[in-house]
Design a protein around this motif. Sequence first.
Motif, mmCIF file in Angstrom:
data_model
loop_
_atom_site.group_PDB
_atom_site.id
_atom_site.type_symbol
_atom_site.label_atom_id
_atom_site.label_comp_id
_atom_site.label_asym_id
_atom_site.label_seq_id
_atom_site.Cartn_x
_atom_site.Cartn_y
_atom_site.Cartn_z
ATOM 1 N N GLN A 67 2.136 29.309 -21.072
ATOM 2 C CA GLN A 67 2.954 28.260 -20.458
ATOM 3 C C GLN A 67 4.427 28.570 -20.722
ATOM 4 O OE1 GLN A 67 1.414 25.641 -18.762
ATOM 5 N NE2 GLN A 67 -0.398 26.906 -19.161
ATOM 6 N N GLU A 68 5.168 28.816 -19.648
ATOM 7 C CA GLU A 68 6.590 29.153 -19.817
ATOM 8 C C GLU A 68 7.343 28.069 -20.583
ATOM 9 O OE1 GLU A 68 7.097 29.318 -15.698
ATOM 10 O OE2 GLU A 68 6.493 31.427 -15.541
ATOM 11 N N GLU A 69 6.988 26.800 -20.306
ATOM 12 C CA GLU A 69 7.720 25.671 -20.909
ATOM 13 C C GLU A 69 7.597 25.661 -22.435
ATOM 14 O OE1 GLU A 69 9.535 23.274 -19.403
ATOM 15 O OE2 GLU A 69 9.133 23.837 -17.307
ATOM 16 N N GLU A 70 6.468 26.180 -22.940
ATOM 17 C CA GLU A 70 6.222 26.111 -24.385
ATOM 18 C C GLU A 70 6.810 27.292 -25.144
ATOM 19 O OE1 GLU A 70 1.725 24.153 -24.297
ATOM 20 O OE2 GLU A 70 2.019 26.211 -24.978
ATOM 21 N N ALA A 71 7.250 28.312 -24.410
ATOM 22 C CA ALA A 71 7.571 29.582 -25.075
ATOM 23 C C ALA A 71 9.024 29.635 -25.545
ATOM 24 C CB ALA A 71 7.292 30.737 -24.119
ATOM 25 N N GLN A 72 9.212 30.102 -26.781
ATOM 26 C CA GLN A 72 10.562 30.402 -27.294
ATOM 27 C C GLN A 72 11.034 31.749 -26.761
ATOM 28 O OE1 GLN A 72 12.719 28.724 -29.255
ATOM 29 N NE2 GLN A 72 11.337 26.986 -29.000
ATOM 30 N N ILE A 73 10.082 32.676 -26.643
ATOM 31 C CA ILE A 73 10.404 34.007 -26.113
ATOM 32 C C ILE A 73 9.503 34.260 -24.904
ATOM 33 C CG2 ILE A 73 10.353 36.499 -26.564
ATOM 34 C CD1 ILE A 73 10.964 35.983 -29.457
ATOM 35 N N ILE A 74 10.121 34.643 -23.794
ATOM 36 C CA ILE A 74 9.344 35.042 -22.614
ATOM 37 C C ILE A 74 9.643 36.518 -22.349
ATOM 38 C CG2 ILE A 74 8.993 34.709 -20.133
ATOM 39 C CD1 ILE A 74 9.736 31.810 -20.440
ATOM 40 N N VAL A 75 8.584 37.305 -22.217
ATOM 41 C CA VAL A 75 8.758 38.728 -21.917
ATOM 42 C C VAL A 75 8.086 39.030 -20.583
ATOM 43 C CG1 VAL A 75 8.352 41.101 -22.704
ATOM 44 C CG2 VAL A 75 8.665 39.266 -24.393
ATOM 45 N N LEU A 76 8.831 39.537 -19.629
ATOM 46 C CA LEU A 76 8.240 40.012 -18.376
ATOM 47 C C LEU A 76 8.175 41.528 -18.444
ATOM 48 C CD1 LEU A 76 9.078 37.093 -17.515
ATOM 49 C CD2 LEU A 76 9.519 38.013 -15.254
ATOM 50 N N ASN A 77 6.953 42.048 -18.558
ATOM 51 C CA ASN A 77 6.761 43.504 -18.623
ATOM 52 C C ASN A 77 6.438 43.976 -17.204
ATOM 53 O OD1 ASN A 77 6.380 46.094 -19.441
ATOM 54 N ND2 ASN A 77 4.516 45.700 -20.600
ATOM 55 N N THR A 78 7.389 44.648 -16.579
ATOM 56 C CA THR A 78 7.389 44.776 -15.118
ATOM 57 C C THR A 78 6.926 46.137 -14.611
ATOM 58 O OG1 THR A 78 9.634 45.642 -15.103
ATOM 59 C CG2 THR A 78 9.386 43.239 -15.039
ATOM 60 N N CYS A 79 6.621 46.172 -13.309
ATOM 61 C CA CYS A 79 6.133 47.371 -12.628
ATOM 62 C C CYS A 79 7.054 47.687 -11.454
ATOM 63 C CB CYS A 79 4.726 47.085 -12.115
ATOM 64 S SG CYS A 79 4.090 48.345 -11.008
ATOM 65 N N ALA A 80 7.326 48.969 -11.229
ATOM 66 C CA ALA A 80 8.245 49.376 -10.165
ATOM 67 C C ALA A 80 7.568 50.219 -9.098
ATOM 68 C CB ALA A 80 9.407 50.172 -10.779
ATOM 69 N N ILE A 81 6.242 50.281 -9.108
ATOM 70 C CA ILE A 81 5.550 51.272 -8.275
ATOM 71 C C ILE A 81 5.712 50.999 -6.783
ATOM 72 C CG2 ILE A 81 3.224 50.217 -8.283
ATOM 73 C CD1 ILE A 81 3.517 53.822 -9.084
ATOM 74 N N ARG A 82 5.731 49.714 -6.399
ATOM 75 C CA ARG A 82 5.949 49.351 -4.989
ATOM 76 C C ARG A 82 6.856 48.136 -4.907
ATOM 77 N NH1 ARG A 82 0.934 51.470 -5.324
ATOM 78 N NH2 ARG A 82 0.308 49.611 -6.453
ATOM 79 N N GLU A 83 7.442 47.949 -3.718
ATOM 80 C CA GLU A 83 8.400 46.861 -3.565
ATOM 81 C C GLU A 83 7.747 45.503 -3.798
ATOM 82 O OE1 GLU A 83 10.414 46.802 0.167
ATOM 83 O OE2 GLU A 83 11.680 45.130 -0.456
ATOM 84 N N HIS A 84 6.512 45.365 -3.336
ATOM 85 C CA HIS A 84 5.822 44.087 -3.472
ATOM 86 C C HIS A 84 5.774 43.644 -4.938
ATOM 87 C CE1 HIS A 84 2.946 40.936 -2.623
ATOM 88 N NE2 HIS A 84 2.190 41.390 -3.601
ATOM 89 N N ALA A 85 5.476 44.595 -5.839
ATOM 90 C CA ALA A 85 5.415 44.281 -7.271
ATOM 91 C C ALA A 85 6.788 43.805 -7.749
ATOM 92 C CB ALA A 85 4.960 45.505 -8.057
ATOM 93 N N GLU A 86 7.842 44.477 -7.278
ATOM 94 C CA GLU A 86 9.192 44.108 -7.714
ATOM 95 C C GLU A 86 9.574 42.719 -7.205
ATOM 96 O OE1 GLU A 86 11.234 48.363 -8.603
ATOM 97 O OE2 GLU A 86 12.308 46.961 -7.334
ATOM 98 N N GLN A 87 9.193 42.417 -5.957
ATOM 99 C CA GLN A 87 9.538 41.103 -5.391
ATOM 100 C C GLN A 87 8.889 39.981 -6.190
ATOM 101 O OE1 GLN A 87 11.852 40.720 -3.552
ATOM 102 N NE2 GLN A 87 12.107 42.679 -2.548
ATOM 103 N N ARG A 88 7.647 40.222 -6.611
ATOM 104 C CA ARG A 88 6.946 39.190 -7.396
ATOM 105 C C ARG A 88 7.692 38.928 -8.697
ATOM 106 N NH1 ARG A 88 1.558 41.062 -9.018
ATOM 107 N NH2 ARG A 88 1.532 39.346 -10.493
ATOM 108 N N VAL A 89 8.097 40.020 -9.365
ATOM 109 C CA VAL A 89 8.802 39.860 -10.640
ATOM 110 C C VAL A 89 10.111 39.110 -10.405
ATOM 111 C CG1 VAL A 89 10.051 41.079 -12.446
ATOM 112 C CG2 VAL A 89 7.791 41.874 -11.748
ATOM 113 N N LEU A 90 10.871 39.514 -9.384
ATOM 114 C CA LEU A 90 12.178 38.877 -9.169
ATOM 115 C C LEU A 90 12.013 37.400 -8.815
ATOM 116 C CD1 LEU A 90 14.119 41.747 -7.347
ATOM 117 C CD2 LEU A 90 14.352 40.994 -9.726
ATOM 118 N N GLY A 91 10.963 37.086 -8.042
ATOM 119 C CA GLY A 91 10.686 35.683 -7.711
ATOM 120 C C GLY A 91 10.403 34.870 -8.973
ATOM 121 N N ASN A 92 9.516 35.405 -9.817
ATOM 122 C CA ASN A 92 9.162 34.676 -11.040
ATOM 123 C C ASN A 92 10.341 34.598 -12.004
ATOM 124 O OD1 ASN A 92 6.676 34.433 -9.940
ATOM 125 N ND2 ASN A 92 5.658 35.907 -11.284
#
Length: 470
Positions: A67-92
């Motif tokens: 739950q993002e609301e409960e977290a003191q630290i949020i880590v997004l470990n991301t993927c760059a293999i295709r644009e779709h993956a990047e768009q999801r990360v940027l949206g979130n």
Amino acid sequence: MERTTTTIPQADIDRQLSFCREIAALSAARPEQPLAFVDTYGCQQNEADSERIRGYLSQMGYGFTDQEEEAQIIVLNTCAIREHAEQRVLGNLGALVHVKRRHPDQIICVCGCMAQEQHVADKIRQSFRHVDLVFGPHVLWKFPEFIHTLLTSRGRIFQIPDEAGSIAEGIPVVRQDKVKAWVSIMYGCNNFCSYCIVPYVRGRERSRKPEDILNEVRELVAEGYKDITLLGQNVNSYGKDLEEPMDFAGLLEQVNAVPGDFLIRFMTSHPKDATQKLFETMARCEKVAPVLHLPFQAGNDRVLKVMNRKHTIEQYLDKIRALRALIPDIVLTSDVIVGFPGETTPEFEDTLKVLEEVRFDALFTFIYSPRVGTPAAKMDDPMSREEKLQNFNRLVALQDSISEEKHAAYIGKTMRCLVDGESGDSRYPLSARTPGNRLVRLTGDPAVIGQFVQVKITDANKWSLFGEMA
Ligand code: 5AD
Ligand code: SF4
């Protein structure tokens, strides 16, 4: 490759662990245990990296939440293999602005392959001001130090050094699963396929020492893990950078010799380095699962050449024939890209011919996505999106019919499967895997999770098999 691999000195890792202890003292002084949310995108290598980030966080005294609301630290470990993956990360990532407004103390981190892309880091610097920490895969081992700096002096940290990369041993891990485990055996890629961003963000090929890998496997087996996947961008070139001569077939042999009842899988393999010696080793080693993921990407030699794949389709098919001669029931899977720049529809149809000839058990299919900084991104790409989609749909339809036929052939057979968890389906509450890693939905009691059981296959569709305990 003449380069020998740099290993991070143990003293440097120890220093990171002492940052963990300092942070743990801060955590203990809070009224409640602080929580962290590690959100992983992309491949198994990223899953494995997230297990190390969780290992560090756990040493820092953090618990875990999704739950993002409960977290003191949020880590997004991301993927760059295709644009779709990047768009999801940027949206979130964009949506986290609102969460952070309600929790101004929150620390938001972006790591993984996207973080290593300069244009992404620049965009985060300018437009995602709620992000506190951006770090690339090469400096993951310094995560405690970054968090310590943020906790004691705030500010923002951007650490994406462009390196060949190193090996860091001794980072703690918290694994997500109790039955299956990932073991990285090497990092990076030297192949530079012309569409692929991986060599730019993950650095050059470098291998862990066999004894470090074997120690990890022994520990996992002692903890009861039954399914161990050896991971690398290109496992077949394992060992080329080691001082002691060693290759992937040799490593498999040594892992196979570790006592215990467990399965060995590995990914990903490149056809150019998949050798007869490897196939013979797979056939001989009883713990090595009868499955090979061998991406061919395209069925046409001109396209393969422009992709810089360094093999022809005939060479690929020869290897498949050689492997099947040794292991007739081998399960084969592959990756295919549709719509590579300049690929014509007749050239694409050569890919369909490969499907007909090999009859893969399953296929991972992708529409080409241009990646900034790769040679293919600068190539002429005249085919319309619509035509690419049509070709993509033809490919998927053909593979679906092949998968369905291959799965139907399992009905009535009994095989030893590993029950790996619950399925969420009330009629078939368990999920299991055949030796070749095909998914089986299974009736039975959750008490058998984590065990090998004899399963009779009773039904199948194009995605999975269905069965009961024999
Ligand atoms: N576009 C589409 N698919 C890609 N892959 C890698 N790079 C790209 C790209 N730019 C696919 C390849 C690879 C798999 C992991 O992802 O098929 O094997
Ligand atoms: Fe990318 Fe090719 Fe390396 Fe795979 S082998 S990671 S597709 S460059």
